[in-house]
Design a protein around this motif. Structure first.
Motif, PDB file in Angstrom:
ATOM      1  N   LEU A 104     -10.587   0.279   7.015  1.00 57.14           N
ATOM      2  CA  LEU A 104      -9.558  -0.672   6.579  1.00 57.14           C
ATOM      3  C   LEU A 104      -8.170  -0.295   7.094  1.00 57.14           C
ATOM      4  N   ASP A 105      -8.061   0.853   7.759  1.00 57.35           N
ATOM      5  CA  ASP A 105      -6.797   1.399   8.251  1.00 57.35           C
ATOM      6  C   ASP A 105      -5.781   1.554   7.120  1.00 57.35           C
ATOM      7  N   CYS A 106      -6.264   2.198   6.035  1.00 58.55           N
ATOM      8  CA  CYS A 106      -5.378   2.499   4.917  1.00 58.55           C
ATOM      9  C   CYS A 106      -5.730   3.875   4.382  1.00 58.55           C
ATOM     10  N   HIS A 107      -4.847   4.447   3.574  1.00 57.72           N
ATOM     11  CA  HIS A 107      -5.120   5.734   2.934  1.00 57.72           C
ATOM     12  C   HIS A 107      -6.305   5.553   2.005  1.00 57.72           C
ATOM     13  N   TRP A 108      -7.149   6.571   1.887  1.00 58.65           N
ATOM     14  CA  TRP A 108      -8.356   6.439   1.078  1.00 58.65           C
ATOM     15  C   TRP A 108      -8.056   6.116  -0.375  1.00 58.65           C
ATOM     16  N   GLN A 109      -6.889   6.546  -0.885  1.00 62.20           N
ATOM     17  CA  GLN A 109      -6.542   6.239  -2.278  1.00 62.20           C
ATOM     18  C   GLN A 109      -6.119   4.783  -2.453  1.00 62.20           C
ATOM     19  N   GLU A 110      -5.869   4.084  -1.349  1.00 60.09           N
ATOM     20  CA  GLU A 110      -5.491   2.681  -1.423  1.00 60.09           C
ATOM     21  C   GLU A 110      -6.694   1.736  -1.392  1.00 60.09           C
ATOM     22  N   VAL A 111      -7.898   2.280  -1.235  1.00 57.04           N
ATOM     23  CA  VAL A 111      -9.099   1.442  -1.297  1.00 57.04           C
ATOM     24  C   VAL A 111      -9.179   0.913  -2.725  1.00 57.04           C
ATOM     25  N   PRO A 112      -9.245  -0.407  -2.895  1.00 57.70           N
ATOM     26  CA  PRO A 112      -9.242  -0.982  -4.253  1.00 57.70           C
ATOM     27  C   PRO A 112     -10.379  -0.439  -5.121  1.00 57.70           C
TER      28      PRO A 112
END
Length: 133
Positions: free
Chosen positions: A66-74
């Motif tokens: 998702l090209d986001c920080h792993w903590q930003e995964v909903p």
């Protein structure tokens, strides 16, 4: 999945050296490789190879996709990932050469004498000859 002397491509977000090594060892060397099978199957490949990844690897793989920080995964997506991973783990055969984990039991000895008899096993002089002076 990493930069460096091997030039295997750009470093994936969230993937540290240990995780990158695991992924390389199971044949996943690029974002395209990861995208082709998805986070859950990549996580399962690592587990099937005998490594013991935590759920953070699963979240990190999804974050990389998702090209986001792993903590930003909903949270809802994290729950989906965990359920999918648990279902896949349940289908794995038991480890070779080792029985599946069983409940731990504790044995209580009936009297102190029988419990203490095993404690001095290596410190007991009985049966040994006295040292020569």
């Amino acid at each position: 999945m990493s930069t460096g002397a091997r030039g295997t491509g750009p470093k994936l977000r969230n993937i540290g050296p240990k995780s990158a090594a695991w992924l390389r060892q199971v044949g996943l060397r690029s974002l395209d490789d990861l995208a082709a099978i998805g986070a859950v199957e990549a996580y399962m490949k690592v587990r099937r190879a005998g490594f013991k990844p935590s759920l953070n690897l699963l979240y990190s793989l999804e974050g990389a996709l998702l090209d986001c920080h792993w903590q930003e995964v909903p949270d809802a997506r994290r729950q989906e990932l965990v359920l999918a991973a648990e279902a896949a783990i349940a289908l794995l055969p038991p480890p070779r050469g080792r029985p599946a984990a069983a409940p731990v039991t504790t044995t209580q000895h009936a009297d102190e004498r029988s419990a203490a008899s095993g404690l001095g096993l290596f410190d007991d002089d009985r049966g040994s000859e006295p040292a020569a002076d």
